[in-house]
Scaffold this active site. Structure first.
Site, short mmCIF file in Angstrom:
data_model
loop_
_atom_site.label_atom_id
_atom_site.label_comp_id
_atom_site.label_asym_id
_atom_site.label_seq_id
_atom_site.Cartn_x
_atom_site.Cartn_y
_atom_site.Cartn_z
N ASP A 1 0.85 -1.20 0.00
CA ASP A 1 0.00 0.00 0.00
C ASP A 1 0.88 1.25 0.00
OD1 ASP A 1 -1.98 2.02 0.76
OD2 ASP A 1 -3.23 0.33 1.32
N SER B 1 -7.13 3.93 -1.08
CA SER B 1 -6.87 2.49 -1.28
C SER B 1 -8.11 1.65 -1.56
CB SER B 1 -6.19 1.92 -0.04
OG SER B 1 -4.96 2.54 0.14
N HIS C 1 -9.45 -3.28 6.60
CA HIS C 1 -8.97 -2.10 5.91
C HIS C 1 -9.17 -2.29 4.40
CE1 HIS C 1 -5.86 1.25 5.57
NE2 HIS C 1 -6.68 1.67 6.51
N GLU D 1 -4.52 -9.46 24.19
CA GLU D 1 -3.48 -8.48 24.47
C GLU D 1 -4.02 -7.27 25.23
OE1 GLU D 1 -0.06 -8.88 21.19
OE2 GLU D 1 -1.87 -7.91 20.43
N GLU E 1 -3.32 -7.94 16.17
CA GLU E 1 -3.35 -6.64 16.86
C GLU E 1 -4.79 -6.18 16.95
OE1 GLU E 1 -1.50 -4.16 18.26
OE2 GLU E 1 0.34 -5.32 18.23
N ASP F 1 2.37 2.50 3.36
CA ASP F 1 1.48 3.65 3.25
C ASP F 1 1.48 4.48 4.54
OD1 ASP F 1 -0.78 5.10 1.93
OD2 ASP F 1 -1.92 4.27 3.61
ZN ZN Z 1 -2.97 5.84 2.67
#
Ligand code: ZN
Lengths: 143, 498
Positions: free
Chosen positions: B62, B112, B173, B236, B280, B324
């Site tokens: 990205d 994106s 994402h 976590e 994560e 990115d």
């Molecule tokens: Zn970006």
């Protein structure tokens, strides 16, 4: 050009953690030097627990106006509309509780914060913000 | 007219070449000359692979424009002890290349989501939307039902192939989402931002549907917060965000999937069964800060091992999602270290697959406002200060080049972003500033932000072309300057070729 001698000092500190304890008060500590890579507290952090120290970093845009709280980040915290929501704080930060109401300094201007180092998880009752490292009774200035 | 001129030039070149045999070329023993001759032999030996592609691996870094790729090349080459510029990244050794036009239907500068859509559906669309035709409007809850596009993963699932996604960004994402979701807004990653009574589901919920439909078979990346209900804390300590009380991790596990959440649990996974790895609460860590999580190369290796079990083949999208973000931060160090991790994943994949039957495509979704100063001598640290060219030697002089202000400058810089040298002083209307003085040690510090011009909270994408590198069946279709949506059509052609 102030960065060079300061960082040489820090390198010296990590190499000689015990020698560093007494000298830490003299020079600023980089925020990242409080953490090991695995995000555990560094020897430098442990050695300075409860002491008044100065840490270099950047003021993240405060969560609320007229408060005594802001987040110190290791690099300027770029807020990309595509990348992160406000809830996505970096893990290696220091929560700053200031003596006086916070006067905002732009997120990309280097600052030095002096305060009492506190270690251990703490959830702010007002902001709900969870921190592991804090500087209390803090003051700060542009570098 | 133009044609005739070209023909004439070609004839001229031909004559010159035949004449060459008569002339003793004084430089013929130069290493530059012999290396280039060897390269010509290699290129002449390349034949078009017209097999039907059993597998397709689409690598997307990205935001890894040609400039960022260049910087990574030098970074890796210099890390290996060389001058950097002559280093060859694994993707750069692929025989086929095209330039890619990344604009969208409404953006000269893309984000994106429409770019990932272009690669996964074969058409361009509007900024901010995931796998929607322009007939469906941005932020319109009915758009996905009305104008949702058929994805490459739906097509290849129908052919019996498996589908996998690997990313260092959140799994919800834009780039990974385009493998399995259709959304009128890229930010509808969970139900907190989804309008009430919206006709489409949020992106994370659509992943569960894809798992149930069999259009996803292997998943690794970040973004646990979008899969867990509010009030639930992950392994976590991160908190779930969902308001609908659904625990999507548990829902996917109940379909016979394994769930892994750190490097150790990932290592212990049985790769003969489907794996959901979420490492994560938000994005995975930058490679430079990585701890307790698998690398992009490790995730890619696990994905290929898992997906290769299907003898009908697979489609795998691998995203280096944070080249990115590092560019947005204006921090070259993390741009190139994540670029290096991307290259390592490509190298790992290329070593594991049979290129007679596997099409590998390496590209970026868009570029960034990064650029490079001159004139730097060879071996100048790519993240650091520009050192002068040694007029009589090879390596730089060790003396920083200075601008008219008498101060040194870094090789790379950004047109805008957090590294801006302009600041608004208290009470002032104008933004003013001057370039700080800089040592090489400060400039090459991992946390240094390269100087930028326009003050912005985040450095921006740019609309300039990106590259696509490719090898394997029908990779030779990548040539010239292409529209980004053509990438899908090469993949489609490759998997359906007779
Ligand atoms: Zn970006």
């Amino acid at each position: 050009m102030t960065g060079l001698p300061r960082r040489s000092l820090i390198l010296g500190l990590s190499a000689l953690p015990f020698a560093g304890v007494s000298r830490a008060a003299e020079g600023a500590i980089l925020l990242r030097d409080l953490y090991n890579k695995d995000l555990s507290f560094s020897a430098l952090a442990e050695a300075n627990k409860g002491q008044r120290i100065t840490v270099d970093g950047f003021m993240a845009p405060p969560l609320r106006a007229d408060s005594n709280f802001f987040v110190l980040t290791r690099r300027p915290m770029a807020t990309c509309p595509f990348c992160s929501s406000a809830a996505d704080w970096p893990t290696d930060i220091v929560a700053i509780y200031t003596k006086r109401l916070v006067k905002v300094i732009a997120f990309n201007i280097p600052i030095a914060v002096t305060g009492l180092l506190e270690l251990g998880t703490y959830k702010d009752p007002e902001f709900g913000f969870v921190s592991r490292v804090r500087l209390a009774d803090a003051s700060y200035e542009r570098k | 007219m133009t044609f005739r001129i070209i023909t004439a030039t070609l004839v001229g070149t031909f004559l010159a070449t035949s004449a060459l045999a008569e002339v003793a070329v004084s430089q013929k023993d130069s290493k530059w000359y012999t290396d280039a001759q060897a390269r010509i032999d290699e290129l002449a030996a390349v034949t078009n692979n017209t097999n039907r592609a059993k597998n397709v691996i689409l690598f997307v870094a990205d935001g890894n424009g040609i400039g960022s790729n260049y910087a990574t090349r030098l970074w890796v080459g210099q890390k290996k002890g060389g001058l950097g510029d002559d280093h060859v990244l694994p993707q750069e050794a692929f025989p086929n290349l095209a330039l890619v036009k990344t604009y969208t239907t409404n953006g000269q500068t893309p984000d994106s989501s429409p770019t990932a859509s272009a690669m996964n559906t074969g058409v361009k669309s509007r900024n901010g939307t995931v796998n929607l035709d322009d007939a469906g409007d941005y932020e319109d809850c009915n758009a996905a039902a009305k104008a949702g596009l058929t994805t490459f993963s739906e097509i290849v699932t129908d052919m019996g192939k498996s589908v996998g996604i690997v990313t260092t960004a959140r799994l919800t994402h834009a780039t990974p989402a385009a493998v399995y979701a259709k959304s009128a807004h890229r930010d509808w990653e969970d139900d907190t931002k989804l309008p009430e009574k919206c006709a489409q589901k949020d992106i994370a919920a659509q992943m569960v549907d894809a798992v149930n439909a069999g259009t996803l078979d292997f998943i690794m990346g970040g973004g646990r917060q979008h899969f867990l209900p509010n009030g639930i804390t992950d392994d976590e300590g991160g908190e779930g965000r969902r308001m609908d009380d659904r625990n999507l991790v548990e829902e996917i596990k109940s379909k016979g999937w394994q769930y892994v959440w750190n490097d150790e649990t990932a290592k212990a996974a049985d790769l003969t069964k489907p794996v959901l790895g979420i490492f994560e609460a938000s994005h995975m860590k930058y490679e430079a800060d990585r701890t307790g999580e698998p690398s992009l190369a490790e995730m890619t290796e696990m994905a290929i091992k898992n997906l290769s079990a299907n003898d009908k083949g697979y489609y795998l999208e691998v995203e280096a999602g944070r080249v990115d973000h590092a560019n947005h931060d204006g921090n070259m160090h993390r741009t190139v270290t994540d670029g290096e991790a991307f290259a390592a994943a490509i190298e790992k994949a290329a070593s594991m697959v049979d290129l007679n039957e596997t099409l590998i495509i390496v590209t970026a979704d868009h570029s960034h406002a990064i650029n490079f100063n001159g004139y730097c001598g060879r071996g100048t640290p790519i993240t650091g200060l520009c050192y002068e060219v040694d007029d009589h030697g090879i390596e730089h002089t060790g003396k920083p080049s200075v601008a008219l202000d008498g101060k040194p400058y870094t090789v790379a810089g950004y047109l805008n972003g957090a590294g801006s040298i302009l600041h608004q002083e208290e009470g002032a209307n104008d933004w003013t500033g001057s370039r700080p003085d800089l040592t090489q040690e400060q400039a090459t510090d991992p946390d240094y932000l390269q100087q930028a011009l326009l003050p912005m909270t985040s450095e921006t994408h740019s609309g300039e072309d990106v590259a696509v590198f490719s090898t394997g069946p029908w990779a030779h279709l990548f040539r010239g300057v292409i529209e980004q949506n053509v990438i899908f059509h090469v993949m489609l052609h490759a998997v359906t070729a007779e």
